[in-house]
Scaffold this active site. Structure first.
Site, mmCIF file in Angstrom:
data_model
loop_
_atom_site.group_PDB
_atom_site.id
_atom_site.type_symbol
_atom_site.label_atom_id
_atom_site.label_comp_id
_atom_site.label_asym_id
_atom_site.label_seq_id
_atom_site.Cartn_x
_atom_site.Cartn_y
_atom_site.Cartn_z
ATOM 1 N N GLU A 1 0.819 -1.210 0.000
ATOM 2 C CA GLU A 1 0.000 0.000 0.000
ATOM 3 C C GLU A 1 0.858 1.267 0.000
ATOM 4 O OE1 GLU A 1 -2.894 -0.093 3.070
ATOM 5 O OE2 GLU A 1 -3.856 -1.911 2.328
ATOM 6 N N GLU B 1 -23.650 1.617 7.412
ATOM 7 C CA GLU B 1 -22.715 1.146 6.399
ATOM 8 C C GLU B 1 -22.901 1.892 5.080
ATOM 9 O OE1 GLU B 1 -20.393 -0.756 7.158
ATOM 10 O OE2 GLU B 1 -21.010 -1.843 8.950
#
Length: 256
Positions: free
Chosen positions: A7, A56
């Site tokens: 990453e 969410e």
């Protein structure tokens, strides 16, 4: 990103320079240099507790789930730290804008490796729970094969519940065009393909059993040989001077 990719390397690629990192004081692990807060700890083996529910990205609350327990051993922070977060909920929110390119681009890359006929992929809606693909057709039934391939990509295994496939001259990011082609070129008798009991991420509220859902492919393309269904021989096309007339009309409207 693939699971084996770094990453920090992606962060450096986005910045155009190496991503600056620091060393976490307790574990010695690399952390972003610009971190406001660094929390270090240990994931405790064979120990879980119920967490949630949370709002969410689907626009719904999730249920409580059994999640690993992390023992916090050290918290480090800057002076007067800023607590950063993302707002998410019913789209569009911050996370949807950030995820849009992160769903469209990888799906396009993965699809075109097998099907170079694919022109564009719109997977911006709710992390790609609906995916719209524009493609040329190699032969009759080809669009359905493209739709099935979407569902078997790394992203497709967990997210798309509905795939809409449209012709190469339809912009998948232009919803009026997409709805026109669904309205006029989709015949339910042969253009709706339901595949039962496929995987979906557990937060999907449409699943009766979390993580399992029936998925739908909508073939909204013009049939090609040897598929001769429908009557599409004389499509209406804009005249070459249409753009010029529209520009003149807009100018007249602005002058008034």
């Amino acid at each position: 990103m693939r699971y084996d990719e770094n990453e920090y390397e992606l962060a450096g690629a986005l910045r155009g320079a190496p991503a600056p990192i620091a060393t976490a004081p307790l574990t010695g692990l690399p952390v972003p240099w610009c971190s406001e807060v660094v929390i270090e700890g240990v994931i405790e083996g064979r120990k879980r507790e119920v967490e949630g529910p949370f709002g969410e990205f689907t626009g719904h609350y999730s249920g409580g789930r059994s999640m690993p327990v992390i023992r916090i051993d050290k918290i480090s922070y800057r002076s007067n730290p800023v607590f950063e977060l993302l707002y998410l909920g019913m789209p569009w929110t911050e996370i949807d804008y950030l995820m849009a390119a992160n769903t469209c681009a990888p799906l396009y890359e993965q699809l075109t490796k097998d099907f170079p006929e694919v022109q564009a992929v719109n997977a911006t809606y709710t992390h790609g729970l609906v995916v719209i693909v524009s493609t040329r057709k190699r032969y009759g039934g080809f669009a359905k094969a493209v739709g099935m391939r979407v569902l078997t990509t790394p992203h497709g295994l967990g997210y798309p519940a509905t795939v809409i496939v449209v012709d190469e001259d339809v912009d998948p990011f232009n919803l009026p065009q997409v709805m026109w082609t669904v309205s006029t070129k989709m015949n339910p008798a042969g253009d709706l393909i339901t595949i039962p009991n496929l995987s979906v991420m557990e937060l999907g509220p449409q699943a009766n059993t979390p993580g399992i859902v029936d998925k739908l492919i909508i073939d909204a393309t013009t049939p090609v040989t040897p598929d001769h269904r429908g009557n599409y021989g004389n499509p209406v096309r804009d005249l070459p001077e249409t753009g010029e007339w529209l520009a003149r009309l807009r100018q007249l409207a602005a002058e008034r």
